[in-house]
Design a protein around this motif. Sequence first.
Motif, PDB file in Angstrom:
ATOM      1  N   ALA A 296       0.839  -1.199   0.000  1.00  0.00           N
ATOM      2  CA  ALA A 296       0.000   0.000   0.000  1.00  0.00           C
ATOM      3  C   ALA A 296       0.881   1.259   0.000  1.00  0.00           C
ATOM      4  N   THR A 297       1.820   1.295  -0.923  1.00  0.00           N
ATOM      5  CA  THR A 297       2.769   2.410  -1.004  1.00  0.00           C
ATOM      6  C   THR A 297       2.034   3.739  -1.193  1.00  0.00           C
ATOM      7  N   PRO A 298       2.251   4.708  -0.314  1.00  0.00           N
ATOM      8  CA  PRO A 298       1.528   5.982  -0.428  1.00  0.00           C
ATOM      9  C   PRO A 298       2.040   6.822  -1.587  1.00  0.00           C
ATOM     10  N   ARG A 299       1.179   7.699  -2.079  1.00  0.00           N
ATOM     11  CA  ARG A 299       1.583   8.649  -3.116  1.00  0.00           C
ATOM     12  C   ARG A 299       2.370   9.781  -2.478  1.00  0.00           C
ATOM     13  N   GLY A 300       3.490  10.104  -3.066  1.00  0.00           N
ATOM     14  CA  GLY A 300       4.277  11.206  -2.555  1.00  0.00           C
ATOM     15  C   GLY A 300       3.872  12.499  -3.218  1.00  0.00           C
ATOM     16  N   ILE A 301       2.709  12.998  -2.878  1.00  0.00           N
ATOM     17  CA  ILE A 301       2.207  14.210  -3.526  1.00  0.00           C
ATOM     18  C   ILE A 301       1.324  14.958  -2.549  1.00  0.00           C
ATOM     19  N   THR A 302       1.349  16.261  -2.627  1.00  0.00           N
ATOM     20  CA  THR A 302       0.586  17.067  -1.686  1.00  0.00           C
ATOM     21  C   THR A 302      -0.919  16.943  -1.925  1.00  0.00           C
ATOM     22  N   ALA A 303      -1.698  17.542  -1.038  1.00  0.00           N
ATOM     23  CA  ALA A 303      -3.163  17.472  -1.112  1.00  0.00           C
ATOM     24  C   ALA A 303      -3.666  18.498  -2.124  1.00  0.00           C
ATOM     25  N   VAL A 304      -3.448  18.225  -3.382  1.00  0.00           N
ATOM     26  CA  VAL A 304      -3.713  19.206  -4.431  1.00  0.00           C
ATOM     27  C   VAL A 304      -5.183  19.600  -4.462  1.00  0.00           C
ATOM     28  N   ARG A 305      -6.089  18.623  -4.415  1.00  0.00           N
ATOM     29  CA  ARG A 305      -7.512  18.937  -4.488  1.00  0.00           C
ATOM     30  C   ARG A 305      -7.946  19.811  -3.318  1.00  0.00           C
ATOM     31  N   ALA A 306      -7.510  19.489  -2.130  1.00  0.00           N
ATOM     32  CA  ALA A 306      -7.903  20.275  -0.955  1.00  0.00           C
ATOM     33  C   ALA A 306      -7.360  21.693  -1.045  1.00  0.00           C
ATOM     34  N   LEU A 307      -6.147  21.846  -1.537  1.00  0.00           N
ATOM     35  CA  LEU A 307      -5.559  23.183  -1.683  1.00  0.00           C
ATOM     36  C   LEU A 307      -6.334  24.011  -2.704  1.00  0.00           C
ATOM     37  N   LEU A 308      -6.669  23.405  -3.836  1.00  0.00           N
ATOM     38  CA  LEU A 308      -7.452  24.114  -4.843  1.00  0.00           C
ATOM     39  C   LEU A 308      -8.816  24.514  -4.296  1.00  0.00           C
ATOM     40  N   ASP A 309      -9.461  23.591  -3.594  1.00  0.00           N
ATOM     41  CA  ASP A 309     -10.788  23.878  -3.044  1.00  0.00           C
ATOM     42  C   ASP A 309     -10.738  24.997  -2.006  1.00  0.00           C
ATOM     43  N   ALA A 310      -9.592  25.144  -1.338  1.00  0.00           N
ATOM     44  CA  ALA A 310      -9.435  26.199  -0.340  1.00  0.00           C
ATOM     45  C   ALA A 310      -9.065  27.543  -0.963  1.00  0.00           C
ATOM     46  N   GLY A 311      -8.857  27.573  -2.273  1.00  0.00           N
ATOM     47  CA  GLY A 311      -8.506  28.814  -2.950  1.00  0.00           C
ATOM     48  C   GLY A 311      -7.034  29.131  -2.959  1.00  0.00           C
ATOM     49  N   VAL A 312      -6.190  28.141  -2.688  1.00  0.00           N
ATOM     50  CA  VAL A 312      -4.739  28.344  -2.687  1.00  0.00           C
ATOM     51  C   VAL A 312      -4.226  28.358  -4.128  1.00  0.00           C
ATOM     52  N   PRO A 313      -3.350  29.296  -4.500  1.00  0.00           N
ATOM     53  CA  PRO A 313      -2.700  29.224  -5.815  1.00  0.00           C
ATOM     54  C   PRO A 313      -1.831  27.966  -5.885  1.00  0.00           C
ATOM     55  N   VAL A 314      -2.112  27.096  -6.840  1.00  0.00           N
ATOM     56  CA  VAL A 314      -1.404  25.821  -6.967  1.00  0.00           C
ATOM     57  C   VAL A 314      -0.752  25.737  -8.339  1.00  0.00           C
ATOM     58  N   ALA A 315       0.517  25.369  -8.342  1.00  0.00           N
ATOM     59  CA  ALA A 315       1.269  25.171  -9.579  1.00  0.00           C
ATOM     60  C   ALA A 315       1.791  23.740  -9.612  1.00  0.00           C
ATOM     61  N   GLY A 316       2.113  23.281 -10.805  1.00  0.00           N
ATOM     62  CA  GLY A 316       2.727  21.970 -10.970  1.00  0.00           C
ATOM     63  C   GLY A 316       4.076  22.111 -11.636  1.00  0.00           C
ATOM     64  N   GLY A 317       5.083  21.422 -11.102  1.00  0.00           N
ATOM     65  CA  GLY A 317       6.430  21.550 -11.636  1.00  0.00           C
ATOM     66  C   GLY A 317       7.093  20.226 -11.916  1.00  0.00           C
ATOM     67  N   ALA A 318       8.166  20.280 -12.697  1.00  0.00           N
ATOM     68  CA  ALA A 318       8.904  19.072 -13.088  1.00  0.00           C
ATOM     69  C   ALA A 318       9.936  18.671 -12.054  1.00  0.00           C
TER      70      ALA A 318
END
Length: 421
Positions: A296-318
Amino acid sequence: MRSENAMSPGSFRHADGGRVTSLRNAATVDGQLVDVHITGDRVAAVAAAGDGPVGERDLDLSGYLLLEAPAEPHTHLDKALSFDEIRPPLGDLRTAIASWEEYNPRLTVDGIADRARRVALHMLSNGTTAIRSHVNLLPGDAPLRGVQALVRVRAELAAVMDIQLAVLAPYAVDDAAIHAALDLGVDFVGGHPHNTPEPTANLRRLLRIAENRGIGVDMHTDEQLDPEMLTLEQLTHLVRDRPPTRSVTASHCASLGMTRPEVRARVTAAVAAAGIGVVALPITNLYLQGRDHPVATPRGITAVRALLDAGVPVAGGADNVRDPFNPLGRADAFETAMLLVTAAHLTPREAYRAVSTGAREVMGLPAAGPVPGAYADLLAIRASGLEDAIATAPTDRFVLRRGRLVAASRSERSTVTRPPD
């Protein structure tokens, strides 16, 4: 609608940094065909595709999708393309850090600059017209080698792309080295407080330097999966009263994706209130994180959906491109967008927005795209729609930066359906 006077998709006679007057017959993400007229460095008008007069410096984009050019909000040009030199073991974040630090004494300004230039131009050819790169202060008597290299590359490429630099200050480096990097022209203060013996003290120290210099910060934040490590929340408390002109960016924030719903809601609300931009970095975090969880290896990624729903500016990078922290990577925003769809469960439009409009917002860049009044930083890609572009990342592309054609590429494909007689 097509004219022989227009620059056709198969022609590269103006791929020389020359200005483009109009983009003809371009498809939008909504499926419309439009003509985009450019005056100077900005989009002057967008109209339904028509049969009006076609100028010599017009570009016929029949069969192409026209998009706002991507921006890269978080990469490491000083490390890029070093994998083949270092040949590091594959592993987690600690293994990658150890491999990089062991190789540090062999790094030269010219070597760093050569690799950085190559990957920056590769990003440009793929459509990216703005980059924010973190750059390490190195141990030893010459800590500014990476800074000197990237300042050089930034100056060399200033005519075709915007490059921002953030100093990545190790815990042990003294304040003088950080100030020396800023004196050379680095734009932001950064570090990785969560990965130090005293996270809060280190965070306060870096923020104090940025405050004294009157500049923004971009912190590597919580690049691990411990839900109790929330330097991000500490950052919100420490920057709430900063002037809005001094931007605050938190990159990675992987542990936020592991927290309980009530904690996640509390932290995302605090991030939004503090005006902090967050950069999600799926490829490197998915590669490095979770290796100690064979089941059950976890995803190493932030809570993108929750941040967007909260109105946080979210970017994606390489993030990393073929170095000890990620042996792969195509230096292509469509790769990042694809991973945001598959790993963060964004829609294709949300994912592309994260690597374009969202990235520019977090980076503090002016608006761009096929919109009247916006800067003419544009990417035309041969695709039937946005889903097709993200899924297949076609090579055939035209890249405009401030109304000038700065890159053009095309592919040729031949398939045999049956053997010859």
